[in-house]
Design a protein around this motif. Structure first.
Motif, PDB file in Angstrom:
ATOM      1  N   ASN A  59     -28.384  28.561   7.508  1.00 54.91           N
ATOM      2  CA  ASN A  59     -29.576  27.792   7.874  1.00 54.91           C
ATOM      3  C   ASN A  59     -30.739  28.175   6.962  1.00 54.91           C
ATOM      4  OD1 ASN A  59     -31.450  26.205   9.129  1.00 54.91           O
ATOM      5  ND2 ASN A  59     -31.610  27.456  10.975  1.00 54.91           N
ATOM      6  N   GLN A  95     -24.378  23.640  15.198  1.00 54.75           N
ATOM      7  CA  GLN A  95     -25.450  22.798  14.672  1.00 54.75           C
ATOM      8  C   GLN A  95     -26.342  22.320  15.809  1.00 54.75           C
ATOM      9  OE1 GLN A  95     -23.850  19.574  12.305  1.00 54.75           O
ATOM     10  NE2 GLN A  95     -24.088  20.774  10.445  1.00 54.75           N
ATOM     11  N   SER A  98     -26.441  29.807  13.134  1.00 53.54           N
ATOM     12  CA  SER A  98     -26.504  28.396  13.536  1.00 53.54           C
ATOM     13  C   SER A  98     -27.439  27.616  12.616  1.00 53.54           C
ATOM     14  CB  SER A  98     -26.989  28.273  14.989  1.00 53.54           C
ATOM     15  OG  SER A  98     -26.082  28.908  15.873  1.00 53.54           O
ATOM     16  N   TYR A  99     -27.134  26.350  12.447  1.00 54.56           N
ATOM     17  CA  TYR A  99     -27.990  25.464  11.670  1.00 54.56           C
ATOM     18  C   TYR A  99     -28.931  24.763  12.647  1.00 54.56           C
ATOM     19  CZ  TYR A  99     -29.530  21.805   8.478  1.00 54.56           C
ATOM     20  OH  TYR A  99     -30.303  20.967   7.707  1.00 54.56           O
TER      21      TYR A  99
END
Length: 342
Positions: free
Chosen positions: A148, A2, A30-31
């Motif tokens: 995401n 994150q 990934s966020y």
């Protein structure tokens, strides 16, 4: 992973497949809610385009001898050389109405200005000092993933600081037509190391100024650092790096091509015609005036379905030594020649 606040990520690993694995992980797994600046460098590497043939583009034997990596990228384009005089950057931004590439280029250009070098963006992808290109980049947009949902813009490129430009001619073997149209000398004349513009500059100085400009732009910045072991401990990065460094990705993705290798040796004149597809010898024939016809007849069978690489050539002649132990000298002579010729 994150990313909730502006973040600088630095890789202390110099293996390109791991560095690309981390980049892919950031982009796809990934966020991301805030900008990322990912800093990385690769040891001696030839990077080829997705649809290029390494056997025709590169001097693979010399690369192997000098421990130069081969890497195929997912995007198109031509072959380039990287070493530790080259600095790689990746910006990841959530996509807004403002073009992230313009913001990123300003950060890159201001970093150079802090070092006394006046540069400007040129065309779609370059940064130039005067008429000399010192940086090239590419751009990719993700419309969102399950991890995401945000639109993410990836902008990555290189800054030439003190790259061995002679390596381009040493390790690449472009076709005569390509040389006639683009020529290594003409490419070198358009491209410049920053070291040639300001001889006191170092990679570390440039990276420090790049970090400073990113912090100046986004203020409260988080810093993350990774070594090789830490990257390998992240499963998604490890799997992607394994794929990117696999024989299948580097060689088997190669389109079909035909090879003709000819040489006069102690045992006669040898002419190899090989049809290679996905880096496997699918068909082939050896023509020769050699006085051992049974050996050549068997060789024409043994070469089929072998890998067209150094290990494949060695396998062929290991089998021939077993079949014809009395002709070890002939097998060795052919093996040594072919290992150099391919």
């Amino acid at each position: 992973m994150q990313i909730l606040k502006p973040t600088i990520i630095k890789s202390n690993c110099h293996k390109i497949h791991l560095n690309l694995g981390l980049e892919s992980y950031l982009f796809s797994n990934s966020y991301i809610q805030s900008p990322i600046l990912y800093l990385w460098q690769n040891d001696k590497t030839i990077v080829i385009g997705r649809h290029q043939n390494p056997w025709k583009e590169c001097n693979l034997q010399l690369m192997q001898k000098n421990s130069v990596w081969l890497q195929r990228r997912s995007s198109g384009g031509g072959a380039v050389y990287q070493d530790l005089g080259n600095h790689c950057f990746t910006f990841l931004n959530t996509f807004t109405t403002q073009d992230p590439k313009t913001i990123n280029n300003d950060i890159l250009i201001n970093a150079l200005l802090n070092l006394g070098i006046e540069a400007q963006a040129s065309g779609r992808n370059d940064i130039v000092v005067g008429e000399k290109k010192v940086s090239g980049s590419a751009y990719q947009l993700s419309l969102g993933t399950k991890i995401n949902p945000n639109k993410i813009a990836l902008h990555h490129g290189t800054m030439l600081i003190d790259v061995d430009q002679n390596a381009l001619a040493q390790y690449l073997t472009p076709s005569k037509k390509k040389l006639e149209s683009k020529g290594i000398d003409s490419v070198k004349s358009r491209v410049s190391n920053l070291k040639e513009i300001k001889n006191t500059i170092t990679v570390q100085q440039y990276e420090e100024q790049l970090i400073n400009e990113f912090i100046k732009k986004y203020n409260d910045v988080e810093f993350k650092e990774y070594n090789s072991d830490q990257l390998l401990n992240i499963e998604e990065i490890r799997k992607e790096s394994e794929r990117l460094s696999s024989w299948e990705w580097l060689y088997q993705y190669t389109p079909q091509f035909t090879v003709n290798l000819e040489e006069k040796l102690k045992f006669g004149m040898f002419d190899f015609y090989l049809q290679v597809e996905s880096s496997i010898i699918q068909d082939g024939r050896v023509f020769t005036d050699c006085l051992y016809p049974d050996y050549i007849t068997q060789l024409n069978q043994v070469i089929l379905n072998k890998k067209y690489d150094f290990d494949g050539i060695k396998q062929i002649f290991n089998e021939m030594r077993i079949l014809f132990p009395q002709l070890n000298e002939l097998s060795t002579e052919l093996e040594e020649w072919l290992l150099k010729a391919i």
